[in-house]
Design a protein around this motif. Sequence first.
Motif, short mmCIF file in Angstrom:
data_model
loop_
_atom_site.label_atom_id
_atom_site.label_comp_id
_atom_site.label_asym_id
_atom_site.label_seq_id
_atom_site.Cartn_x
_atom_site.Cartn_y
_atom_site.Cartn_z
N PHE A 61 0.84 -1.19 0.00
CA PHE A 61 0.00 0.00 0.00
C PHE A 61 0.88 1.24 0.00
CE2 PHE A 61 -2.51 -3.28 2.08
CZ PHE A 61 -3.71 -3.20 1.39
N LEU A 62 0.45 2.23 -0.73
CA LEU A 62 1.08 3.54 -0.71
C LEU A 62 0.25 4.39 0.23
CD1 LEU A 62 3.27 5.45 -1.99
CD2 LEU A 62 1.45 6.21 -3.52
N GLU A 63 0.82 4.72 1.38
CA GLU A 63 0.13 5.56 2.37
C GLU A 63 0.44 7.02 2.03
OE1 GLU A 63 -1.92 4.52 4.77
OE2 GLU A 63 -1.59 2.43 4.26
N THR A 64 -0.60 7.79 1.73
CA THR A 64 -0.40 9.20 1.40
C THR A 64 -0.94 10.08 2.52
OG1 THR A 64 -2.51 9.38 0.24
CG2 THR A 64 -0.60 8.77 -1.08
N PHE A 65 -0.24 11.17 2.74
CA PHE A 65 -0.64 12.18 3.72
C PHE A 65 -0.67 13.51 2.98
CE2 PHE A 65 1.53 8.77 5.85
CZ PHE A 65 0.65 8.44 6.87
N ILE A 66 -1.86 14.06 2.82
CA ILE A 66 -2.06 15.26 2.02
C ILE A 66 -2.40 16.41 2.95
CG2 ILE A 66 -3.40 16.28 0.15
CD1 ILE A 66 -4.00 13.05 -0.35
N LEU A 67 -1.58 17.43 2.93
CA LEU A 67 -1.80 18.63 3.72
C LEU A 67 -2.21 19.72 2.74
CD1 LEU A 67 -1.58 19.78 6.58
CD2 LEU A 67 0.76 20.42 6.05
N THR A 68 -3.45 20.24 2.88
CA THR A 68 -3.99 21.14 1.87
C THR A 68 -5.04 22.07 2.47
OG1 THR A 68 -5.06 21.20 -0.30
CG2 THR A 68 -5.72 19.44 1.15
N ASN A 69 -5.44 23.05 1.68
CA ASN A 69 -6.54 23.95 2.05
C ASN A 69 -7.89 23.40 1.60
OD1 ASN A 69 -4.96 25.94 3.26
ND2 ASN A 69 -4.43 26.79 1.28
N VAL A 70 -7.88 22.29 0.90
CA VAL A 70 -9.10 21.71 0.35
C VAL A 70 -9.62 20.61 1.28
CG1 VAL A 70 -10.09 20.48 -1.63
CG2 VAL A 70 -8.28 22.16 -1.98
N ASN A 71 -10.90 20.70 1.63
CA ASN A 71 -11.54 19.68 2.45
C ASN A 71 -11.95 18.54 1.53
OD1 ASN A 71 -12.86 18.20 4.39
ND2 ASN A 71 -14.53 19.64 4.66
N ILE A 72 -11.30 17.40 1.67
CA ILE A 72 -11.58 16.24 0.82
C ILE A 72 -12.57 15.35 1.56
CG2 ILE A 72 -10.60 14.21 -0.29
CD1 ILE A 72 -7.92 15.78 -0.38
N LYS A 73 -13.72 15.16 0.95
CA LYS A 73 -14.74 14.28 1.53
C LYS A 73 -15.47 13.59 0.39
CE LYS A 73 -18.54 14.13 4.79
NZ LYS A 73 -19.41 14.87 5.69
N THR A 74 -15.37 12.27 0.34
CA THR A 74 -16.02 11.52 -0.72
C THR A 74 -16.34 10.11 -0.25
OG1 THR A 74 -15.81 10.74 -3.01
CG2 THR A 74 -13.80 10.81 -1.73
N PHE A 75 -17.34 9.53 -0.88
CA PHE A 75 -17.70 8.14 -0.64
C PHE A 75 -17.41 7.29 -1.88
CE2 PHE A 75 -20.42 10.51 2.31
CZ PHE A 75 -20.11 9.85 3.49
N ASN A 76 -16.73 7.87 -2.86
CA ASN A 76 -16.44 7.19 -4.11
C ASN A 76 -14.95 6.94 -4.33
OD1 ASN A 76 -19.18 7.14 -4.85
ND2 ASN A 76 -19.03 9.25 -5.56
N GLY A 77 -14.13 7.13 -3.31
CA GLY A 77 -12.70 6.88 -3.43
C GLY A 77 -11.98 7.97 -4.19
#
Length: 148
Positions: A61-77
């Motif tokens: 698995f590639l574990e990603t950590f994204i630090l951003t101003n965008v609120n990411i919220k999804t139920f579709n991956g």
Amino acid sequence: MSFLKNITNALASIGNNKSKNQVENETVNENNSVELVGEKIGSSSDGQLNVGIQELSGYLFLETFILTNVNIKTFNGAKLNFKGDKDEFTLTSDTQEIKSDLAGKPFKYITQISFDISEKEIEKMKKGAYSEIQLVFKRKSIVFNKTI
């Protein structure tokens, strides 16, 4: 009547102390910087992307950590597209439900996403055969430029 007025004043002063403590806590939290796990591989004006490889029961698995101003919220991956001059490849998120958490300054949100990855794709990443990384979720995308 004065008894009720005294109770109202007492409750109001308690509320003022709570809001004062909340403001003090927020000030302390603003001074704390967020330290991300993993190696930074992408950055842009929207944020930064750190990654790490994890093996679990023979699966990578590639574990990603994204630090951003965008609120990411999804139920579709989400999808992570690595684009280069000669080659490009796409990774698909391991889970469908993705939600950002509050991070603090200078960026607002931190999001952790796991992506299925193969040995071949890991080698492409290590060789740096890409110049741009695009995180696609819902109908939005965040583009990161290669930093390593």
